[in-house]
Design a protein around this motif. Sequence first.
Motif, mmCIF file in Angstrom:
data_model
loop_
_atom_site.group_PDB
_atom_site.id
_atom_site.type_symbol
_atom_site.label_atom_id
_atom_site.label_comp_id
_atom_site.label_asym_id
_atom_site.label_seq_id
_atom_site.Cartn_x
_atom_site.Cartn_y
_atom_site.Cartn_z
ATOM 1 N N TYR A 65 0.840 -1.203 0.000
ATOM 2 C CA TYR A 65 0.000 0.000 0.000
ATOM 3 C C TYR A 65 0.877 1.256 0.000
ATOM 4 O O TYR A 65 1.039 1.925 -1.026
ATOM 5 N N GLU A 66 1.468 1.564 1.184
ATOM 6 C CA GLU A 66 2.222 2.809 1.324
ATOM 7 C C GLU A 66 3.447 2.854 0.405
ATOM 8 O O GLU A 66 3.612 3.781 -0.400
ATOM 9 N N LEU A 67 4.326 1.857 0.523
ATOM 10 C CA LEU A 67 5.566 1.888 -0.251
ATOM 11 C C LEU A 67 5.297 1.873 -1.758
ATOM 12 O O LEU A 67 5.924 2.621 -2.516
ATOM 13 N N ALA A 68 4.352 1.024 -2.174
ATOM 14 C CA ALA A 68 4.033 0.962 -3.603
ATOM 15 C C ALA A 68 3.493 2.301 -4.099
ATOM 16 O O ALA A 68 3.887 2.790 -5.173
ATOM 17 N N ALA A 69 2.578 2.919 -3.319
ATOM 18 C CA ALA A 69 1.994 4.199 -3.720
ATOM 19 C C ALA A 69 3.055 5.288 -3.794
ATOM 20 O O ALA A 69 3.080 6.102 -4.736
ATOM 21 N N PHE A 70 3.964 5.314 -2.808
ATOM 22 C CA PHE A 70 4.998 6.357 -2.781
ATOM 23 C C PHE A 70 5.959 6.195 -3.965
ATOM 24 O O PHE A 70 6.390 7.175 -4.572
ATOM 25 N N MET A 71 6.294 4.947 -4.295
ATOM 26 C CA MET A 71 7.212 4.703 -5.416
ATOM 27 C C MET A 71 6.569 5.086 -6.748
ATOM 28 O O MET A 71 7.214 5.705 -7.607
ATOM 29 N N ILE A 72 5.303 4.720 -6.911
ATOM 30 C CA ILE A 72 4.600 5.047 -8.160
ATOM 31 C C ILE A 72 4.502 6.559 -8.332
ATOM 32 O O ILE A 72 4.711 7.092 -9.426
ATOM 33 N N ASN A 73 4.224 7.259 -7.264
ATOM 34 C CA ASN A 73 4.086 8.711 -7.333
ATOM 35 C C ASN A 73 5.433 9.400 -7.559
ATOM 36 O O ASN A 73 5.558 10.280 -8.415
ATOM 37 N N GLY A 74 6.434 8.994 -6.793
ATOM 38 C CA GLY A 74 7.748 9.620 -6.931
ATOM 39 C C GLY A 74 8.377 9.380 -8.293
ATOM 40 O O GLY A 74 9.142 10.214 -8.799
ATOM 41 N N ALA A 75 8.063 8.221 -8.903
ATOM 42 C CA ALA A 75 8.638 7.913 -10.213
ATOM 43 C C ALA A 75 8.207 8.927 -11.267
ATOM 44 O O ALA A 75 8.988 9.273 -12.167
ATOM 45 N N GLN A 76 6.974 9.415 -11.165
ATOM 46 C CA GLN A 76 6.485 10.370 -12.168
ATOM 47 C C GLN A 76 7.234 11.694 -12.077
ATOM 48 O O GLN A 76 7.457 12.368 -13.092
ATOM 49 N N TRP A 77 7.597 12.074 -10.859
ATOM 50 C CA TRP A 77 8.366 13.309 -10.696
ATOM 51 C C TRP A 77 9.714 13.198 -11.415
ATOM 52 O O TRP A 77 10.162 14.149 -12.069
#
Length: 465
Positions: A65-77
Amino acid sequence: MSFFDLRTAFVVMGMLYLIMPITVWFALRHVKARSVIEWCGGGIVFGLGLFLLGQRGSWPEWVTYELAAFMINGAQWLRVCALRSELKKPLSPWLGLTLFLSYVLAYSFMRRDAAPDEQSYYLLSLIYLLIYFFWIAALSWQLARTDQILSGYWLTLAYAALFVAIGLQIDGYIRLAGNLHPLYPHPWTVALVLVGNLTAVIGNIAFMGIFVERSVRKQVQMASAQAKTEEGQRLERHLAQLDRARGLGMVSASLAHELSQPMGSLQLIAEQARMEIQNGSATESRTILHLDNILRQSAHITAVLQRIRQWVKNEPFARRVVRVADVHQSVASLLRGAIVKEGIDLRFMQAAEDLTVSADEVQLSQVLLNLYRNAIEATAAQTRRLMEVRMWQADFTVYIEVTDNGLGFGEAALGQGNEELVTTKPGGLGMGLLISRQITEAHGGLMTLSNRPEGGACVRLQWPV
């Protein structure tokens, strides 16, 4: 939609987003660009996040949940930063850190307070992804328009499709009153996965295509520039050859003068030898003497013709160390007939015996012949016709100065800064001085025009030792 296993689909999509950036990174390994690291690094992080997302129910929730969401979001940046770098408009790292922290805090707060049947934090992730995908599509479009790169349009299309897919997912979330989540078997979720897989392939290939197109364009431009340079050099050599041929008009008088003496001597020697044979006074020693004289005069004729041949032929530019005094003597001998016929008082002065320069000897002689010929023609109206040639060295430069007592250069000619056709003769084209300047500058030298205070023109050459 039970026939479509979303967990497996996210794992496959995650693997695609891992493999494709690594492939692009390997293909562009010779490109030393920050944007490649940012784009491929973002793709790898995105792929790992999707892979973790596909493990929901099997791995701990904080990972899926948390780690996957943070990685997906940060990757776009990171991918936004990559495109901004390509546009020469890099973003501040503090802006990225601020956006990421705001997302992390908001996501953590919603995740902690959400009811079991509500997933508002999923809506937050969708909104952030919607913004990022729109941002990436807009930057890709700007890059395509600015650099005229076709691959940029494909990248725009790929992320525009993702933008639409995320928009549909938000619509489904709203319609299901918050019950939609990444693994919910909904048509919009399936559509999102399918579009995501296509984007993983098309988007990465399109990003690589940007560099391929630029490389090809650069090679074409370099080839075009090289072709223009070579064509310009060929044209300059051709003009120089035409100028040398044009200079044969004055050289021909010298040629007739210089050849008349050895040709006359050959005739006298041959008549003398025939007379001695006829009256029976010919001896072996006398015959050998006559033959030696014939060979000597023939060698002189051959040397004169060789100078003319060397003068008019078109050979590649070839530098070597030459003595400027030798070049002067060679040119003066070509013009000797004209100098004598026109009554020119030629004065030659050099500060040292061994003044040498690195030059193409034929081209240097062409420059001197142009200057001498101009001086001869410029003094036509003078009762006493004077031409002076001075040579000296200062530091690592040899100076060659040719002056005459003619009418000199006009103000317009001096005001052109030696960059255009200059002439002091009525009806003249000024091609000789222009070609002389081009030859001098091709050797790293400088040609300047001026008038003497006592009257007459002065042309000074500065030639590297």
